[in-house]
Scaffold this motif. Structure first.
Motif, PDB file in Angstrom:
ATOM      1  N   LEU A 100      13.753  46.531 -15.618  1.00  0.00           N
ATOM      2  CA  LEU A 100      13.649  46.393 -14.288  1.00  0.00           C
ATOM      3  C   LEU A 100      12.726  45.199 -13.993  1.00  0.00           C
ATOM      4  O   LEU A 100      13.057  44.657 -12.997  1.00  0.00           O
ATOM      5  N   LEU A 101      11.896  44.650 -14.711  1.00  0.00           N
ATOM      6  CA  LEU A 101      11.364  43.374 -14.637  1.00  0.00           C
ATOM      7  C   LEU A 101      12.355  42.332 -14.423  1.00  0.00           C
ATOM      8  O   LEU A 101      12.199  41.514 -13.716  1.00  0.00           O
ATOM      9  N   ALA A 102      13.308  42.403 -15.308  1.00  0.00           N
ATOM     10  CA  ALA A 102      14.295  41.504 -15.248  1.00  0.00           C
ATOM     11  C   ALA A 102      15.013  41.239 -14.229  1.00  0.00           C
ATOM     12  O   ALA A 102      15.240  40.290 -13.461  1.00  0.00           O
ATOM     13  N   VAL A 103      15.566  42.436 -13.524  1.00  0.00           N
ATOM     14  CA  VAL A 103      15.939  42.776 -12.013  1.00  0.00           C
ATOM     15  C   VAL A 103      15.364  42.342 -11.084  1.00  0.00           C
ATOM     16  O   VAL A 103      15.670  41.212 -10.259  1.00  0.00           O
ATOM     17  N   VAL A 104      14.058  42.504 -11.248  1.00  0.00           N
ATOM     18  CA  VAL A 104      13.024  41.941 -10.130  1.00  0.00           C
ATOM     19  C   VAL A 104      12.796  40.357 -10.177  1.00  0.00           C
ATOM     20  O   VAL A 104      12.994  39.729  -9.252  1.00  0.00           O
ATOM     21  N   ASP A 105      12.752  39.928 -11.366  1.00  0.00           N
ATOM     22  CA  ASP A 105      12.571  38.313 -11.617  1.00  0.00           C
ATOM     23  C   ASP A 105      13.959  37.822 -11.007  1.00  0.00           C
ATOM     24  O   ASP A 105      13.805  36.729 -10.405  1.00  0.00           O
ATOM     25  N   GLU A 106      15.091  38.276 -11.299  1.00  0.00           N
ATOM     26  CA  GLU A 106      16.596  37.680 -10.778  1.00  0.00           C
ATOM     27  C   GLU A 106      16.139  37.736  -9.198  1.00  0.00           C
ATOM     28  O   GLU A 106      16.721  36.834  -8.622  1.00  0.00           O
ATOM     29  N   ALA A 107      15.858  38.675  -8.629  1.00  0.00           N
ATOM     30  CA  ALA A 107      15.926  38.759  -7.148  1.00  0.00           C
ATOM     31  C   ALA A 107      14.888  37.923  -6.588  1.00  0.00           C
ATOM     32  O   ALA A 107      15.209  37.259  -5.541  1.00  0.00           O
ATOM     33  N   LEU A 108      13.680  37.709  -7.292  1.00  0.00           N
ATOM     34  CA  LEU A 108      12.619  36.794  -6.787  1.00  0.00           C
ATOM     35  C   LEU A 108      13.345  35.208  -6.829  1.00  0.00           C
ATOM     36  O   LEU A 108      13.186  34.470  -6.020  1.00  0.00           O
TER      37      LEU A 108
END
Length: 109
Positions: free
Chosen positions: A86-94
């Protein structure tokens, strides 16, 4: 002269010699020095025994920790893996928002 010197530098005269109260050196009789040395030596054996005990305790704890190392999986390993994804997905979105600031403004309005 000695009493004036004693008053000015915190030195007192006694039967056992000169003692400086405000510093770390003390002049005493040979018998007094021997008594101090004997007293210090008496404490060495007890101190050595305390350090031996601490060393033995440390070795027992180390053996216990080594036995547990790699013994079982972390209880929340699955949940941790999910949170990392989930953190990786959020980092990609940011990162995508930083690359396209105009799109982020349109979404916000």
């Amino acid at each position: 002269m000695l009493t004036e010197f004693a008053r000015s530098s915190c030195i007192s005269s006694s039967a056992s010699g000169l003692r400086r109260r405000s510093a770390s050196w003390v002049t005493t009789t040979p018998l007094g020095a021997i008594a101090r040395i004997e007293h210090a030596l008496d404490g060495f054996e007890g101190e050595r025994e305390r350090y031996r005990q601490r060393l033995a305790d440390g070795r027992r704890r180390l053996a216990s920790y080594q036995a547990r190392d790699g013994e079982a999986e972390f209880a929340f390993a699955g949940e941790l893996a999910e949170k990392r994804k989930l953190l990786a997905v959020v980092d990609e979105a940011l990162a995508a928002d930083i690359e396209r600031p105009d799109d982020a403004l349109q979404i916000a309005s």
